[in-house]
Design a protein around this motif. Structure first.
Motif, PDB file in Angstrom:
ATOM      1  N   GLN A   1     -59.737  65.229 -28.707  1.00 17.43           N
ATOM      2  CA  GLN A   1     -60.708  66.021 -27.956  1.00 17.43           C
ATOM      3  C   GLN A   1     -60.836  67.424 -28.527  1.00 17.43           C
ATOM      4  O   GLN A   1     -61.884  68.042 -28.435  1.00 17.43           O
ATOM      5  N   GLN A   2     -59.770  67.939 -29.100  1.00 17.08           N
ATOM      6  CA  GLN A   2     -59.751  69.322 -29.564  1.00 17.08           C
ATOM      7  C   GLN A   2     -60.440  69.510 -30.901  1.00 17.08           C
ATOM      8  O   GLN A   2     -60.516  70.611 -31.408  1.00 17.08           O
TER       9      GLN A   2
ATOM     10  N   GLU B   1     -55.976  63.937 -26.191  1.00 18.22           N
ATOM     11  CA  GLU B   1     -56.011  65.396 -26.214  1.00 18.22           C
ATOM     12  C   GLU B   1     -56.201  65.896 -27.645  1.00 18.22           C
ATOM     13  O   GLU B   1     -56.974  66.811 -27.890  1.00 18.22           O
ATOM     14  N   GLY B   2     -55.468  65.286 -28.574  1.00 11.70           N
ATOM     15  CA  GLY B   2     -55.590  65.682 -29.974  1.00 11.70           C
ATOM     16  C   GLY B   2     -56.979  65.441 -30.517  1.00 11.70           C
ATOM     17  O   GLY B   2     -57.526  66.274 -31.246  1.00 11.70           O
TER      18      GLY B   2
ATOM     19  N   LYS C   1     -56.846  64.915 -37.440  1.00  8.23           N
ATOM     20  CA  LYS C   1     -56.488  66.297 -37.099  1.00  8.23           C
ATOM     21  C   LYS C   1     -56.241  67.171 -38.325  1.00  8.23           C
ATOM     22  O   LYS C   1     -56.306  68.389 -38.224  1.00  8.23           O
TER      23      LYS C   1
ATOM     24  N   THR D   1     -62.819  70.160 -38.892  1.00  6.03           N
ATOM     25  CA  THR D   1     -63.803  69.543 -38.000  1.00  6.03           C
ATOM     26  C   THR D   1     -63.974  68.097 -38.421  1.00  6.03           C
ATOM     27  O   THR D   1     -63.553  67.694 -39.506  1.00  6.03           O
TER      28      THR D   1
END
Length: 145
Positions: A104-105, A101-102, A45, A49
């Protein structure tokens, strides 16, 4: 574990905001192997990208996390564990959801493929639950007790 306790745990996991404020587990056990999950998610994260060379690693991690999540859910759904173990597994599932979730973003994602994978996993879980609820074995014959 009592039936009502099992249902409470599954409801807690399924709540829309279940991951809000949830911690990503420091480590999780996936198929007998310890994975430093929090460190991995934070490492990925930190980047804007996902670098091309890391994409496959991240996709593999997401697949592994989904499988670990389903294994834990299956154990809760079966109800053949203690309440304490069920609580531990529920917290683990919520933490895995938070990690997913982390991940996926990040960067470009194939939203349609992800949605399809989730839909298929939900259908499989629902089908297994219904077979158990109806007293059917895996070969779709009624259990006779």
């Amino acid at each position: 574990m009592q039936e009502y306790e099992r249902k409470q745990l599954l409801e807690r996991i399924g709540k829309e905001g279940a991951t809000i404020g949830a911690q990503i587990p420091e480590e999780i056990d996936v198929q007998g192997e310890r994975v430093e999950l929090r460190e991995f998610v934070f490492e990925i994260k930190r980047r804007e990208t996902i670098p091309e060379g890391e994409r496959e690693r991240v996709e593999r991690a997401k697949r592994t996390l989904r499988k670990a999540r389903l294994e834990r859910l299956d154990a809760i759904e079966a109800g053949e564990i203690s309440r304490q173990e069920g609580e531990r597994l529920a917290e683990s599932v919520i933490g895995i959801d938070r990690a997913l979730e982390g991940l996926q973003q990040l960067g470009p994602a194939n939203v349609e493929a992800e949605a399809e994978a989730q839909r298929l996993a939900d259908r499989k879980r629902w089908s297994r639950f219904m077979r158990q609820a109806l007293g059917m074995d895996d070969d779709s014959t009624p259990n006779r007790r």
